[in-house]
Design a protein around this motif. Structure first.
Motif, mmCIF file in Angstrom:
data_model
loop_
_atom_site.group_PDB
_atom_site.id
_atom_site.type_symbol
_atom_site.label_atom_id
_atom_site.label_comp_id
_atom_site.label_asym_id
_atom_site.label_seq_id
_atom_site.Cartn_x
_atom_site.Cartn_y
_atom_site.Cartn_z
ATOM 1 N N ASP A 108 78.161 -4.716 -5.038
ATOM 2 C CA ASP A 108 78.815 -5.826 -4.340
ATOM 3 C C ASP A 108 80.313 -5.874 -4.619
ATOM 4 O OD1 ASP A 108 76.387 -6.487 -3.375
ATOM 5 O OD2 ASP A 108 76.055 -8.218 -4.701
ATOM 6 N N MET A 109 80.701 -5.414 -5.801
ATOM 7 C CA MET A 109 82.136 -5.439 -6.156
ATOM 8 C C MET A 109 82.837 -4.152 -5.749
ATOM 9 S SD MET A 109 82.055 -6.955 -10.012
ATOM 10 C CE MET A 109 80.817 -8.144 -10.471
ATOM 11 N N GLY A 110 82.096 -3.232 -5.169
ATOM 12 C CA GLY A 110 82.706 -1.958 -4.758
ATOM 13 C C GLY A 110 82.947 -1.019 -5.925
ATOM 14 N N LEU A 111 82.206 -1.237 -7.025
ATOM 15 C CA LEU A 111 82.383 -0.373 -8.196
ATOM 16 C C LEU A 111 81.298 0.695 -8.238
ATOM 17 C CD1 LEU A 111 82.861 -2.769 -11.267
ATOM 18 C CD2 LEU A 111 84.555 -1.138 -10.397
ATOM 19 N N ASP A 112 81.692 1.911 -8.585
ATOM 20 C CA ASP A 112 80.700 2.948 -8.867
ATOM 21 C C ASP A 112 80.261 2.806 -10.316
ATOM 22 O OD1 ASP A 112 80.740 4.235 -6.390
ATOM 23 O OD2 ASP A 112 82.551 5.329 -6.927
ATOM 24 N N LEU A 113 79.121 3.427 -10.630
ATOM 25 C CA LEU A 113 78.643 3.361 -12.022
ATOM 26 C C LEU A 113 78.473 4.750 -12.600
ATOM 27 C CD1 LEU A 113 75.751 0.692 -12.090
ATOM 28 C CD2 LEU A 113 78.135 0.401 -12.846
ATOM 29 N N LEU A 114 78.786 4.847 -13.885
ATOM 30 C CA LEU A 114 78.369 5.999 -14.668
ATOM 31 C C LEU A 114 77.291 5.459 -15.600
ATOM 32 C CD1 LEU A 114 78.652 8.912 -15.830
ATOM 33 C CD2 LEU A 114 80.392 8.024 -17.369
ATOM 34 N N VAL A 115 76.052 5.872 -15.370
ATOM 35 C CA VAL A 115 74.945 5.400 -16.207
ATOM 36 C C VAL A 115 74.677 6.479 -17.246
ATOM 37 C CG1 VAL A 115 72.538 4.679 -16.275
ATOM 38 C CG2 VAL A 115 73.951 4.080 -14.307
ATOM 39 N N GLU A 116 74.745 6.070 -18.505
ATOM 40 C CA GLU A 116 74.666 7.060 -19.577
ATOM 41 C C GLU A 116 73.345 6.993 -20.342
ATOM 42 O OE1 GLU A 116 78.179 7.376 -22.211
ATOM 43 O OE2 GLU A 116 76.739 6.890 -23.775
ATOM 44 N N THR A 117 72.868 8.166 -20.680
ATOM 45 C CA THR A 117 71.670 8.269 -21.509
ATOM 46 C C THR A 117 71.814 9.529 -22.345
ATOM 47 O OG1 THR A 117 69.289 8.668 -21.475
ATOM 48 C CG2 THR A 117 70.479 9.413 -19.564
ATOM 49 N N PHE A 118 70.928 9.719 -23.322
ATOM 50 C CA PHE A 118 70.996 11.018 -23.983
ATOM 51 C C PHE A 118 69.675 11.774 -23.848
ATOM 52 C CE2 PHE A 118 69.815 8.069 -27.215
ATOM 53 C CZ PHE A 118 68.994 8.742 -28.103
ATOM 54 N N ARG A 119 68.855 11.299 -22.910
ATOM 55 C CA ARG A 119 67.584 11.991 -22.652
ATOM 56 C C ARG A 119 67.543 12.512 -21.209
ATOM 57 N NH1 ARG A 119 65.864 7.864 -26.193
ATOM 58 N NH2 ARG A 119 66.048 6.407 -24.475
ATOM 59 N N GLY A 120 67.171 13.768 -21.086
ATOM 60 C CA GLY A 120 67.145 14.408 -19.771
ATOM 61 C C GLY A 120 66.170 13.742 -18.812
ATOM 62 N N GLY A 121 65.006 13.326 -19.335
ATOM 63 C CA GLY A 121 63.998 12.687 -18.480
ATOM 64 C C GLY A 121 64.535 11.393 -17.886
ATOM 65 N N ASP A 122 65.200 10.592 -18.725
ATOM 66 C CA ASP A 122 65.793 9.340 -18.230
ATOM 67 C C ASP A 122 66.903 9.630 -17.221
ATOM 68 O OD1 ASP A 122 64.167 7.717 -19.716
ATOM 69 O OD2 ASP A 122 65.613 7.355 -21.329
ATOM 70 N N ALA A 123 67.679 10.663 -17.503
ATOM 71 C CA ALA A 123 68.792 11.006 -16.604
ATOM 72 C C ALA A 123 68.233 11.318 -15.210
ATOM 73 C CB ALA A 123 69.573 12.192 -17.154
ATOM 74 N N ALA A 124 67.146 12.100 -15.174
ATOM 75 C CA ALA A 124 66.548 12.463 -13.883
ATOM 76 C C ALA A 124 66.008 11.219 -13.184
ATOM 77 C CB ALA A 124 65.436 13.485 -14.097
ATOM 78 N N ALA A 125 65.415 10.311 -13.963
ATOM 79 C CA ALA A 125 64.859 9.091 -13.372
ATOM 80 C C ALA A 125 65.975 8.205 -12.806
ATOM 81 C CB ALA A 125 64.046 8.331 -14.412
ATOM 82 N N VAL A 126 67.089 8.095 -13.523
ATOM 83 C CA VAL A 126 68.221 7.292 -13.018
ATOM 84 C C VAL A 126 68.745 7.916 -11.729
ATOM 85 C CG1 VAL A 126 70.612 6.578 -13.457
ATOM 86 C CG2 VAL A 126 68.927 6.414 -15.293
ATOM 87 N N ALA A 127 68.915 9.229 -11.750
ATOM 88 C CA ALA A 127 69.449 9.906 -10.559
ATOM 89 C C ALA A 127 68.518 9.711 -9.362
ATOM 90 C CB ALA A 127 69.649 11.387 -10.851
ATOM 91 N N GLY A 128 67.209 9.704 -9.629
ATOM 92 C CA GLY A 128 66.241 9.526 -8.547
ATOM 93 C C GLY A 128 66.220 8.106 -8.010
ATOM 94 N N SER A 129 66.422 7.121 -8.900
ATOM 95 C CA SER A 129 66.284 5.720 -8.472
ATOM 96 C C SER A 129 67.570 5.122 -7.931
ATOM 97 C CB SER A 129 65.854 4.834 -9.643
ATOM 98 O OG SER A 129 64.816 5.415 -10.344
ATOM 99 N N TYR A 130 68.706 5.634 -8.382
ATOM 100 C CA TYR A 130 69.981 5.033 -7.979
ATOM 101 C C TYR A 130 70.882 6.077 -7.333
ATOM 102 C CZ TYR A 130 68.301 1.402 -11.110
ATOM 103 O OH TYR A 130 67.536 0.449 -11.713
ATOM 104 N N PRO A 131 70.688 6.285 -6.053
ATOM 105 C CA PRO A 131 71.477 7.313 -5.380
ATOM 106 C C PRO A 131 72.978 6.993 -5.484
ATOM 107 C CG PRO A 131 69.918 6.235 -3.859
ATOM 108 C CD PRO A 131 69.779 5.562 -5.173
ATOM 109 N N GLY A 132 73.747 8.005 -5.709
ATOM 110 C CA GLY A 132 75.207 7.806 -5.741
ATOM 111 C C GLY A 132 75.773 7.516 -7.115
#
Ligand SMILES: O=P(O)(O)OC[C@@H](O)[C@@H](O)c1c[nH]c2ccccc12
Length: 219
Positions: A108-132
């Motif tokens: 809503d604010m026009g901000l992009d996000l960098l979502v950080e994790t240190f686990r590959g499985g979580d990274a893949a899940a974030v990428a799958g659920s939050y396009p962009g």
């Protein structure tokens, strides 16, 4: 976030250690030509940061990531008000439920996000659920502050094999040599985020670009 490849971080100190003192305008002028975005530590207590520093980097015309431990709307507003184009959110700090809220508030604010994790499985899940969103895979375990670059490579590879093909993985922390950046890109990172090593030696920006030439994305 568009055009990310080398994200150059401005960070004067980190928990328990001094990193380097280089004025933001000097750092900016030395590395901007090789960078596709900046990351600016805005957290004052541990990282000697301030949101005011963002302005210096905006002068380059490059996107700026506001780096604090974002847990809610107030910090997103701070990022947006200071002209940042993206904010950092750490999955393990906010959890999946809050991530949902933060994601829609940021949008809503026009901000992009960098979502950080240190686990590959979580990274893949974030990428799958939050396009962009850009998904950071950190070599530093934030509970112990230990950097394990080799583990990050393994997690990166795991994320690349599980996540969507267009996922924007960012390799973070402990990248202090051009070949480490190139290795991370070879394992699926679309961008590398470098702080400490470039604060101490800004010429590293050019060396990293040369090492990964033709491999870094311009997504
Ligand atoms: O200085 P390094 O090892 O190049 O690391 C940069 C960056 O990854 C690190 O500053 C960082 C990663 N995640 C964070 C979360 C909050 C504050 C800082 C960070």
């Amino acid at each position: 976030m568009r055009g990310i490849a080398l994200i150059s971080e401005y960070k004067r100190c980190a928990p328990g250690r001094f990193v380097a003192y280089i004025e933001p305008w000097t750092y900016s002028s030395l590395v901007a030509g090789f960078s596709t975005a900046f990351s600016v530590l805005t957290e004052p207590y541990w990282f000697c940061g301030s949101p005011d520093i963002i302005q210096v980097f905006l002068e380059t015309g490059l996107p700026v990531l506001h780096k604090d431990f974002v847990v809610g709307r107030g910090q997103l507003l701070q990022a947006a008000c200071h002209g940042a184009s993206a904010a950092l959110v750490i999955l393990d700090t906010v959890g999946w439920r809050s991530l949902d809220n933060i994601y829609s508030q940021a949008r809503d604010m026009g901000l992009d996000l960098l979502v950080e994790t240190f686990r590959g499985g979580d990274a893949a899940a974030v990428a799958g659920s939050y396009p962009g969103v850009a998904v950071g895979i950190n070599s530093r375990d934030l509970s112990t502050l230990k950097v394990d670059y080799m583990r990050m490579l393994v997690e990166l590879e795991l994320a690349s094999s599980k996540g969507p093909g267009r996922a924007l993985y960012v390799a973070e922390s402990g990248i202090d040599a051009p070949d480490k950046a190139a290795e991370a890109v070879g394992r699926g990172a679309k961008a590398v985020l470098v702080g400490t090593a470039m604060m101490k030696k800004p010429e590293l920006a050019r060396e990293i670009i040369e090492a990964v030439k033709g491999r870094l994305s311009s997504v």
